[in-house]
Scaffold this motif. Structure first.
Motif, short mmCIF file in Angstrom:
data_model
loop_
_atom_site.label_atom_id
_atom_site.label_comp_id
_atom_site.label_asym_id
_atom_site.label_seq_id
_atom_site.Cartn_x
_atom_site.Cartn_y
_atom_site.Cartn_z
N ASN A 89 38.50 56.49 -110.41
CA ASN A 89 37.18 55.89 -110.33
C ASN A 89 37.18 54.51 -110.96
N ALA A 90 37.87 54.39 -112.09
CA ALA A 90 37.87 53.12 -112.82
C ALA A 90 38.48 52.03 -111.96
N ILE A 91 39.59 52.33 -111.31
CA ILE A 91 40.24 51.33 -110.47
C ILE A 91 39.33 50.97 -109.31
N GLY A 92 38.73 51.98 -108.69
CA GLY A 92 37.83 51.75 -107.56
C GLY A 92 36.68 50.85 -107.94
N MET A 93 36.01 51.21 -109.02
CA MET A 93 34.86 50.43 -109.47
C MET A 93 35.30 49.03 -109.86
N GLY A 94 36.41 48.94 -110.59
CA GLY A 94 36.89 47.65 -111.07
C GLY A 94 37.19 46.71 -109.93
N LEU A 95 37.92 47.22 -108.92
CA LEU A 95 38.31 46.34 -107.82
C LEU A 95 37.09 45.95 -106.98
N ALA A 96 36.21 46.91 -106.73
CA ALA A 96 35.01 46.59 -105.95
C ALA A 96 34.19 45.52 -106.66
N ALA A 97 34.05 45.68 -107.98
CA ALA A 97 33.27 44.71 -108.74
C ALA A 97 33.96 43.35 -108.74
N THR A 98 35.29 43.34 -108.86
CA THR A 98 36.03 42.09 -108.86
C THR A 98 35.79 41.33 -107.56
N PHE A 99 35.88 42.06 -106.45
CA PHE A 99 35.69 41.46 -105.14
C PHE A 99 34.31 40.81 -105.04
N VAL A 100 33.29 41.58 -105.39
CA VAL A 100 31.93 41.05 -105.30
C VAL A 100 31.76 39.88 -106.27
N LEU A 101 32.36 39.98 -107.44
CA LEU A 101 32.23 38.94 -108.46
C LEU A 101 32.80 37.62 -107.96
N ILE A 102 34.00 37.69 -107.36
CA ILE A 102 34.61 36.46 -106.85
C ILE A 102 33.71 35.84 -105.79
N CYS A 103 33.26 36.67 -104.84
CA CYS A 103 32.44 36.14 -103.75
C CYS A 103 31.12 35.59 -104.26
N SER A 104 30.50 36.29 -105.17
CA SER A 104 29.20 35.80 -105.65
C SER A 104 29.39 34.53 -106.46
N ASN A 105 30.48 34.44 -107.20
CA ASN A 105 30.77 33.20 -107.95
C ASN A 105 30.92 32.03 -106.99
N ILE A 106 31.63 32.26 -105.87
CA ILE A 106 31.80 31.19 -104.89
C ILE A 106 30.43 30.76 -104.35
N PHE A 107 29.64 31.74 -103.93
CA PHE A 107 28.32 31.46 -103.35
C PHE A 107 27.44 30.67 -104.32
N ILE A 108 27.35 31.22 -105.54
CA ILE A 108 26.45 30.60 -106.52
C ILE A 108 26.92 29.18 -106.82
#
Lengths: 196, 367, 196
Positions: A36-55
């Motif tokens: 679960n930790a890996i799943g959550m971590g990677l999903a969050a990382t992906f969204v974080l990178i994309c949202s950082n780019i957008f913002i």
């Protein structure tokens, strides 16, 4: 600041979980197993990178006064799109990660980085920041989850590491166990830092 | 020279009470209960108690060394915590249960907050809560039958066994395999009662009969002496009262908390505890104050200095709160016994109780 | 005043763009997601009762009649039971034979505590339902006597109760539904034979 420095700061020096203490809710909820930790971590990382780019891209057209609601809209819309496309085209992946995606919307690491970093820096650095913070979050989650899964279930990544006769310490899988583990790890981190 | 010239506000009396003195006196007061436990379950209960105490002392010493503060193991507070924790576990538990429980109690319950006097809740009870959450089956099942007694305290095992075995094997399992409070809790469960017999009336009747047996004079006598199933140090009301009398005589504990705690349970259980269909009974409140960990909790754990209110009125509120919660958990909760959780809960409320009970400062103008 | 209007309009623009984007993505992915879900449900049904064709009976309580794909003989019924668990609804798909004894179950949707309630999806838990009658659908903590009861998952009694009790209720509903339905088709069937 250099790209590499931006990339590595999130892993230890500014670890989002242990140092900035952001995103506590998903940390406590999804650290019951390393999977679960890996799943959550990677999903969050992906969204974080994309949202950082957008913002970072829209930082010049968003008025300062309404930046927070704009971030919320951008992040929520983005997460929903990821959720829907994943469900439609990558059903297998969605099955294992789908549970965590709605949790990411409320993960304040993403809001926190948008506000504290991405809206002040350029796109390249924001990507580095997103990767570093995401990895730091993933590693921290895995560390908490390792302790909880081994003590609470006798396994690590679903592989049995404790002897068959081991009677699992169930409290580590429950909410109090999450708080105690996280608290002790944070204390340990601070102790090590003071020694330096 | 410096130490001898102290200027301090009144009072100037000192009665030579020290932490060490208090702690070892409490340990002494707890000893009769241990002697009874050794009689009921053999030396295993002594061994478990010592393991708990030693583990607590070792943990305290290690952590104090790591924290680079003076090692104060000899003051007996860690010994007492370990001993109280062991008193809260079942004599059939494996050896590592008191060891881990006591280590947790000292490390997370006490030293994390800064050691003696800084813990928000009773460490021994926190250790027990930890064990209950971690190994629920080891903590609540596999009770050992005490020498010269039965698990449920129902006296006439032969009569009941023969009668029940013919009527309902389920009811027989209950009265021979559960502690008094567990029997009482199970009998309140309507789905269990209706499953006792194909005939609803008969099942209901049977449940009421077991309940009467559970709370009659002979069963109360067993509860008083302690030859019933339960945790090591909680079963014998007699032994605990003996210790409590000593502590009251020595002025180490104060009478308000035990009196109001036990009194609240007594009054509430008279009105709330009767089984559906059975009337009020003057024996029932005695069943509730003699069973479970109430005596141990009320005299030895709810009277802890650090985790209970300072003012007299605050202590009464604390004790009544403990009593209400205990009865609520016993009668309406998921666990058969609620003493430890009720004390823990009220421990957490203690700062709030103290805040609202602050005595008025002398000489201030009323607002 | 003017500035508020301006900010409001900018925010509105963001919302409109985000909503439009979401609506567009949803319109593309919705049919795909639905078909994946339907396929999954079909697969689960097949796994529960192999070698059968399924006939959907819609009504107050929707269920499927499983008929042997060769002989056409009624093998049993498949339905979905649902009840609230610890964190939300727990959906279980179950197959029963003609005498309403459980053939197999599969917990298809749940949001229970990871590491505790999520164990309800594991075969270790679901296998114990095989062959149970309605009367045996009682959790051991509620007074069931082993082996004629369901053993609760450690630390997740509420989840166990949700699965067990939802099945029990649904089987009762299924019984009444099948019985009321059986009266009419049998009569018409008899008439047809007379006509021949």
């Amino acid at each position: 600041m250099s790209f590499m420095k931006e990339l590595t700061k999130g892993i230890i020096k500014e670890n989002p979980t242990f140092v900035i203490v952001l995103g506590m809710c998903p940390t406590l909820a999804t650290s019951t197993s390393v999977n679960n930790a890996i799943g959550m971590g990677l999903a969050a990382t992906f969204v974080l990178i994309c949202s950082n780019i957008f913002i970072s891209l829209i930082k010049n057209i968003t008025p300062d006064k309404i930046r927070i609601p704009v971030y919320v809209i951008v992040i929520a819309a983005f997460v929903s799109i990821v959720d829907m496309s994943m469900a439609a085209y990558l059903p297998a992946l969605h099955k294992s990660l789908g549970l965590f995606i709605p949790l990411i919307v409320v993960n304040c690491i993403i809001m926190g980085r948008a506000e504290a970093y991405a809206n002040k820096n350029n796109v390249i650095n924001s990507i580095a920041d997103g990767i570093g913070m995401g990895l730091g979050f993933t590693l921290a989650l895995c560390l908490v989850a390792t302790i909880r899964e081994i003590l609470g279930n006798g396994t690590w990544l679903n592989i049995r590491v404790m002897p068959e006769t081991y009677d699992p310490m169930l409290i580590t899988l429950l909410a109090p166990g999450a708080f105690i583990t996280l608290g002790l790890l944070m204390g340990l981190m601070n102790m090590l830092k003071e020694k330096k | 020279m410096k130490d001898r010239f102290i200027v301090s506000p009144a009072p100037h009396f000192h009665d030579q009470t020290t932490t060490k003195n208090v702690m070892w006196n409490v340990v002494l007061a707890l000893t009769p209960a241990l002697i009874f436990a050794i009689y009921f379950w053999g030396f295993k209960s002594l061994l478990l108690t010592l393991l708990g105490a030693v583990s607590a002392m070792v943990t305290e010493a290690i952590i104090q060394k790591l924290r680079k503060v003076p090692i104060t193991v000899s003051d007996g507070s860690a010994f007492l915590t370990g001993m109280l924790l062991a008193y809260n576990i079942n004599a059939g538990a494996p050896w590592w249960i008191p060891v881990l429980g006591a280590a947790f109690a000292i490390a997370i319950g006490k030293q994390v907050f800064g050691g003696l006097g800084n813990n928000p809740v009773n460490p021994a009870l926190l250790g027990r809560a930890f064990l209950m959450a971690s190994w629920p089956t080891l903590m609540t099942a596999g009770w050992s039958i005490p020498k010269g007694g039965t698990l449920s305290g129902i006296t006439d095992p032969s009569v009941i066994a023969v009668n029940l075995q013919n009527l309902s094997p389920k009811a027989y399992d209950l009265v021979t395999g559960a502690t008094p409070l567990k029997v009482a809790q199970t009998l309140r469960d309507s789905s269990f009662v209706s499953s006792l017999s194909a005939n609803a009336e008969q099942g209901f009747d049977l449940a009421n009969r077991i309940f009467t047996n559970l709370t009659d004079l002979s069963a109360l006598k067993n509860l008083f002496w302690g030859n019933i199933g339960g945790c090591i140090g909680e079963v014998s009301v007699f032994a605990l009262l003996l210790g409590a009398a000593y502590l009251l005589y020595k002025n180490i504990i104060e009478w308000r908390i035990p009196l109001f705690y036990i009194g609240t349970v007594f009054v509430l259980s008279f009105f709330l505890a009767p089984l559906k269909g059975s009337g009020f009974s003057p024996l029932l409140p005695f069943f509730h104050i003699f069973s479970g960990g109430l005596m141990l909790g009320a005299f030895f754990m709810a009277t802890d200095y650090t985790t209970t209110p300072i003012t007299k009125s605050g202590r009464i509120i604390f004790a009544i709160g403990c009593g209400i919660l205990t009865v609520v958990i016993r009668l309406y909760g998921g666990y058969p016994e609620g003493v430890s959780y009720s004390i823990l809960f009220m421990n957490v409320l203690t700062p709030l109780i103290d805040k609202f009970n602050m005595p008025k400062a002398f000489g201030r103008v009323k607002k | 005043m003017k500035i508020f209007l301006q900010l409001g309009l900018i925010l509105l623009a963001f919302c409109v763009v985000a909503t439009a984007l979401l609506a567009y993505v949803n319109s593309i992915t919705k049919p795909q997601i639905d078909s994946i879900q339907q396929k999954e449900a079909e697969e689960t049904r097949r796994k529960l009762i192999p070698d059968s064709d399924f006939e959907e009976i819609q009504g107050e309580f929707t269920y499927y009649i499983a008929k042997d794909s060769k002989t056409g003989e009624v093998k049993g019924y498949v339905f979905t039971a649902e009840k609230n668990g610890y964190n939300g609804p727990v959906k279980t798909m179950a197959a029963v034979d003609k005498d309403y004894n459980i053939i197999a179950i599969n917990v298809i949707q749940q949001t229970e505590t990871p590491g505790l309630g999520t164990n309800s999806t594991q075969p270790k838990f679901t296998d114990q339902f095989k062959g149970k009658t309605v009367e045996q659908l009682i959790v051991d903590k509620d007074g069931g006597v082993p082996p004629n009861c369901i053993k609760a998952i450690t630390g997740a009694t509420i989840t166990t109760r949700a699965v067990t009790n939802s099945l029990k209720e649904s089987i009762e509903m299924l019984k009444t539904q099948v019985q009321t339905k059986n009266i009419t088709p049998n009569e018409t069937g008899a008439k047809e034979e007379v006509n021949k």
